[in-house]
Design a protein around this motif. Structure first.
Motif, PDB file in Angstrom:
ATOM      1  N   PRO A 208      33.843  32.261  31.731  1.00 58.97           N
ATOM      2  CA  PRO A 208      34.720  32.740  30.651  1.00 58.97           C
ATOM      3  C   PRO A 208      36.197  32.612  30.972  1.00 58.97           C
ATOM      4  N   GLU A 209      36.558  32.649  32.267  1.00 53.73           N
ATOM      5  CA  GLU A 209      37.972  32.556  32.623  1.00 53.73           C
ATOM      6  C   GLU A 209      38.555  31.171  32.345  1.00 53.73           C
ATOM      7  N   ASP A 210      37.691  30.168  32.134  1.00 53.27           N
ATOM      8  CA  ASP A 210      38.175  28.824  31.833  1.00 53.27           C
ATOM      9  C   ASP A 210      38.593  28.660  30.374  1.00 53.27           C
ATOM     10  N   TRP A 211      38.278  29.622  29.537  1.00 55.43           N
ATOM     11  CA  TRP A 211      38.555  29.516  28.107  1.00 55.43           C
ATOM     12  C   TRP A 211      39.638  30.513  27.716  1.00 55.43           C
ATOM     13  N   HIS A 212      40.614  30.031  26.973  1.00 56.56           N
ATOM     14  CA  HIS A 212      41.712  30.917  26.604  1.00 56.56           C
ATOM     15  C   HIS A 212      42.268  30.516  25.248  1.00 56.56           C
ATOM     16  N   ASP A 213      43.095  31.385  24.699  1.00 56.63           N
ATOM     17  CA  ASP A 213      43.650  31.209  23.357  1.00 56.63           C
ATOM     18  C   ASP A 213      44.882  30.319  23.453  1.00 56.63           C
ATOM     19  N   LEU A 320      37.962  16.082  37.556  1.00 62.91           N
ATOM     20  CA  LEU A 320      38.235  17.422  37.048  1.00 62.91           C
ATOM     21  C   LEU A 320      37.660  17.608  35.651  1.00 62.91           C
ATOM     22  N   THR A 321      37.295  18.839  35.341  1.00 62.23           N
ATOM     23  CA  THR A 321      36.839  19.175  33.999  1.00 62.23           C
ATOM     24  C   THR A 321      38.043  19.275  33.068  1.00 62.23           C
ATOM     25  N   LYS A 322      37.770  19.346  31.753  1.00 63.32           N
ATOM     26  CA  LYS A 322      38.870  19.473  30.807  1.00 63.32           C
ATOM     27  C   LYS A 322      39.650  20.760  31.045  1.00 63.32           C
ATOM     28  N   ALA A 323      38.940  21.862  31.374  1.00 61.87           N
ATOM     29  CA  ALA A 323      39.622  23.139  31.621  1.00 61.87           C
ATOM     30  C   ALA A 323      40.555  23.025  32.825  1.00 61.87           C
ATOM     31  N   GLU A 324      40.108  22.315  33.880  1.00 60.61           N
ATOM     32  CA  GLU A 324      40.951  22.150  35.068  1.00 60.61           C
ATOM     33  C   GLU A 324      42.158  21.260  34.764  1.00 60.61           C
ATOM     34  N   LEU A 325      41.925  20.204  33.975  1.00 59.08           N
ATOM     35  CA  LEU A 325      43.044  19.348  33.578  1.00 59.08           C
ATOM     36  C   LEU A 325      44.042  20.110  32.711  1.00 59.08           C
ATOM     37  N   TYR A 326      43.518  20.941  31.814  1.00 60.47           N
ATOM     38  CA  TYR A 326      44.396  21.717  30.939  1.00 60.47           C
ATOM     39  C   TYR A 326      45.254  22.686  31.744  1.00 60.47           C
ATOM     40  N   LYS A 327      44.672  23.278  32.794  1.00 65.27           N
ATOM     41  CA  LYS A 327      45.438  24.211  33.630  1.00 65.27           C
ATOM     42  C   LYS A 327      46.591  23.477  34.309  1.00 65.27           C
ATOM     43  N   ARG A 328      46.309  22.265  34.806  1.00 56.77           N
ATOM     44  CA  ARG A 328      47.384  21.488  35.434  1.00 56.77           C
ATOM     45  C   ARG A 328      48.460  21.108  34.413  1.00 56.77           C
TER      46      ARG A 328
END
Length: 360
Positions: A208-213, A320-328
């Motif tokens: 759940p921590e990988d998903w955000h608004d 990397l996953t999309k969530a990891e790429l988005y964080k970067r």
């Protein structure tokens, strides 16, 4: 520690445990005030008589149930107070049902239930453990803030949760609400297998921590940019087109090819949807409940992992996953990241990396 929003007693059979109710979720929505354009003057809402346009005092307001156009049954606040369920002092569990039998559509809000004092921890722990082992949820009627709720009490992660639920007549009939639902659609076995294989290749672990608004992030960034006087840049991507029925198999095949390109080697699947065998045919041994492989397999895994890392020891963007790429992308403040696909995020990060290396 948060203050409980309700305290009372939870009972099942002859077992009683004093409990306290706590809010389990919170909203992080950005809140705005209404201002008159060109000023800093707040705009307030007032209760106004729509016929006379005069403001009405709160004490002069009653409730009206419309029975015909312009005709109302008037109900006084005191009359509603007399029939109000008040505030429950007890959550009396009427029975236990299989948790898996409750359709998630019935769940509304979630609260934490905790013991009201250390002396009640043993009885509380007993109910937590018993519900967890049985896979059951306790059903009870519960009144709070002048409203009566159907609730389900279940065990999760070592504590009790109380879920308020919708009543059956509050859940709409999907067939009556949703148009164009398929009745009986002829699907080939190949179409079903290919779709299942695509689902399997795109399977991810629920974190759940990988998903955000992302919209909230954009709103906050908008406020920060306007406060700092920076130029606003908004990127919008094209809307995805619906898949044509004639091109369904072609879309599935191309989706599989795209998934294979971005999928780590250790997760590759065969055409039947099963995982592809490893480079060695040795069967992993089970030691202490964990699988281990031979030294040869470990070496090849380490070599494969090394190939997917850069000279600095950092993971390649393609792994990397999309969530990891988005964080970067968020860390680098890339504009338009919220509308990008995984491949677009990767390409944008690669371009940014090349510019940084050229600048240095």
């Amino acid at each position: 520690m948060a203050r409980p929003m309700w305290t009372g007693v939870l009972t099942f059979g002859l077992v009683t445990v004093p409990v306290a109710l706590y809010t389990a979720t919170s909203s992080h929505d950005v809140r705005f005030h209404q201002l008159q354009r060109g000023t800093s003057d707040r705009v307030r809402n007032k209760r106004v008589n729509e016929r006379t346009n005069e403001e009405v005092e709160f004490s002069e307001i009653v409730k009206g149930y419309e029975v015909a156009d312009g005709e109302y049954v008037v109900v006084e606040p005191e009359e509603l107070e007399q029939i109000s369920p008040g505030r429950s002092r007890t959550i009396d569990i009427a029975g236990f049902v299989d948790l898996a039998d409750i359709d998630p559509i019935f769940f509304d809000r979630t609260y934490y239930l905790g013991p009201r004092g250390k002396e009640y921890q043993k009885v509380y722990a007993l109910l937590v453990e018993a519900l967890d082992h049985a896979g059951k949820a306790g059903l009870a009627m519960f009144a709070m803030r002048g409203k009566e709720y159907l609730t389900a009490v279940r065990s999760d992660n070592g504590l009790l949760e109380l879920h308020t639920m919708h009543f059956a007549d509050e859940v709409r009939d999907a067939r009556a609400e949703v148009g164009d639902l398929p009745e009986r659609t002829e699907l080939s076995a190949q179409e079903v297998r290919t779709a299942e294989q695509l689902i399997g290749m795109l399977a991810i672990e629920w974190k759940p921590e990988d998903w955000h608004d992302t919209y909230e992030e954009q709103v906050r960034k908008l406020v920060e940019d306007k406060l700092a006087g920076r130029q606003l840049a908004v990127s919008t991507g094209p809307a995805p087109e619906a898949t044509n029925v004639v091109d369904l198999m072609d879309a599935l095949r191309r989706s599989l090819e795209g998934a294979r390109k971005t999928e780590p080697a250790g997760k590759r699947t065969t055409s039947s949807g099963r995982k592809a065998p490893a480079a060695t045919a040795r069967t992993p041994k089970t030691i202490g409940g964990k699988k281990t492989t031979t030294a040869k397999a470990s070496t090849s895994t380490s070599e494969g992992r090394a190939k997917r890392t850069s000279a600095t020891g950092k993971r390649q963007l393609s792994d990397l996953t999309k969530a990891e790429l988005y964080k970067r992308a968020t860390d680098l403040d890339l504009q338009g990241r919220s509308t990008m696909t995984r491949d677009q995020l990767q390409r944008a990060l690669e371009r940014t990396g090349r510019r940084h290396r050229a600048a240095s």
